[in-house]
Write an enzyme that holds these catalytic residues in place. Structure first.
Site, short mmCIF file in Angstrom:
data_model
loop_
_atom_site.label_atom_id
_atom_site.label_comp_id
_atom_site.label_asym_id
_atom_site.label_seq_id
_atom_site.Cartn_x
_atom_site.Cartn_y
_atom_site.Cartn_z
N LEU A 220 53.60 52.41 85.74
CA LEU A 220 53.03 51.08 85.57
C LEU A 220 51.64 51.20 84.96
CD1 LEU A 220 53.92 49.48 89.03
CD2 LEU A 220 55.15 49.20 86.87
N GLU A 221 51.39 50.43 83.91
CA GLU A 221 50.06 50.36 83.33
C GLU A 221 49.66 48.89 83.36
OE1 GLU A 221 46.80 49.98 81.36
OE2 GLU A 221 48.37 49.53 79.92
#
Length: 411
Positions: A220-221
């Protein structure tokens, strides 16, 4: 200008067959040989090259993205990344000897072998709709994986170009799914070997929850309320110039953009003056509707940002003009006095910059911790090394924080 490419949503009923096809192909080890990976990366490079003009035109049509920003952050970034991976792939993919206790080494020589994970799902955002969906694909291909790419539906022109680029690769291992909530939900119902998602924390929670059902690892960014500290010892002129660039570039729609400024009272006047001068320098033809600044990505985001500005109790020191038809918001500096102000309640993700005057560094640190959780980035403008290091344990001790410290010695 090139003619726009056609864009259409993927039939939801075709998603399961796509998923099955890629899994079957991956099981044949077709993507395993390094020569195959290099061939696909080479094809990806040249297809991006062949579609450069389409990307320029698509990003301009989707949200007025300037030519140079498109080249720097979308096209050149990806091309350089592909070349770097191709130049280093054999070394990266080679087995590595492991350091083990002597008793184990006497009986065998263990090695670490890099194996593909499987079929990867890549869900891209709208703010960098080409780079942030194709860049993870580079890694997926290099690792010997199959992949499904889901571009943003908020940038249909760019997503159409992405579709053409990905469809140039081996169709048995790489595919595109276009769509919105229904299509993404169907994708998340499938079992993947890894999911890569870039976007909001709200959707990030949904992606993580869907992945947890299959114990799928997730990359996840996400965004965050990134603080900027301008202390008494800082060069306020340099600070304002660099923070202003962070709010103008991509219209502040960047996950690591400065979200708010905590500034010492002695620096306020020079910071404000320099911020205004910087806007005029970066946008010499005027800010409103400038071809040198992107628009807000969609009307929903435009109204969200507009609502934040309408609810603030702060004072607008510069900017504040908007054009709904063009989804354009002028770079805006707002002086706030309440830590609970609307502009400090969430990630702005736009060209508005709230500024809060704070006397003591310890109070800045305490406020930053109160305003938001661990951010994606933090920016410190200070000429005092003690101040620069003091915030580490006091505010966000996690090592995941992306530190960005600027020296005041150079402009």
């Amino acid at each position: 200008m090139s003619a726009p490419l056609p864009f259409k949503y993927t039939n939801v009923e075709s998603i399961e067959p796509i998923h099955a096809r890629l899994n079957q192909s991956f099981a044949t080890l077709k993507s395993y040989p390094l020569e195959f990976r290099l061939e696909q990366l080479n094809k990806l490079y040249w297809t991006i090259k062949d579609n450069e003009q389409h990307l320029y035109d698509a990003l301009k049509a989707d949200f007025n993205k300037p030519f140079y920003e498109t080249y720097m952050t979308e096209i050149a970034w990806m091309q350089l990344a592909i070349l770097d991976v191709m130049n280093n792939l054999r070394e990266w993919a080679a087995d590595e000897p492991l350091k083990v206790p002597l008793a184990i080494k006497l009986t065998n020589s263990p090695r670490m072998r890099k194996e593909p994970m499987g079929v990867i799902l890549i869900i891209g955002p709208s703010n960098f709709p080409a780079q942030l969906v194709l860049h993870p694909l580079i890694g997926a291909i290099a690792g010997g994986n199959a992949a499904v790419v889901k571009p943003s539906e908020l940038t249909p022109n760019t997503s159409a170009v992405i579709t053409r680029i990905v469809e140039s690769l081996d169709p048995s291992l790489y595919a595109v799914v276009n769509g919105s909530i229904s299509e993404t939900t169907k994708l998340l119902d499938q079992k993947w070997d890894k999911i890569v998602y870039t976007g909001s924390t709200r959707v990030g929670r949904i992606v993580a929850a869907a992945a947890a059902k299959h114990l799928t690892p997730v990359l996840l960014e996400l965004g965050g309320l990134n603080p900027t500290f301008v202390t008494k010892s800082a060069n306020a002129k340099i600070a304002a110039k660099r923070v202003c660039w962070g709010k103008i570039h991509n219209a502040g729609q960047i996950c690591i953009a400065p979200n708010y400024v905590l500034i010492h009272p002695s620096q306020e006047q020079e910071f404000v003056q320099s911020f205004i001068q910087s806007v005029q320098t970066y946008l010499p033809n005027g800010a409103m509707g400038s071809p040198d600044m992107a628009s807000i990505i969609d009307i929903r985001s435009y109204h969200r940002i507009k609502g934040l500005l309408e609810r603030t109790t702060g004072t607008i020191l510069y900017g504040g003009n908007m054009d709904e038809a063009k989804k354009f918001i002028e770079p805006t500096l707002v002086k706030v006095s309440d830590p609970n102000d609307a502009l400090l309640a969430e990630e702005i993700f736009g060209p508005i910059l709230p500024m809060l005057v704070v006397e003591r560094v310890d109070d800045m640190l305490a406020l930053a911790k109160k305003i938001g959780d661990t951010p994606l980035a933090m920016y410190i403008f200070s000429g005092d090394k003690t101040e620069q290091e003091h915030r580490k344990a006091a505010v966000f001790p996690q090592e995941t924080v992306a530190d960005e410290m600027y020296s005041d010695e150079k402009p």
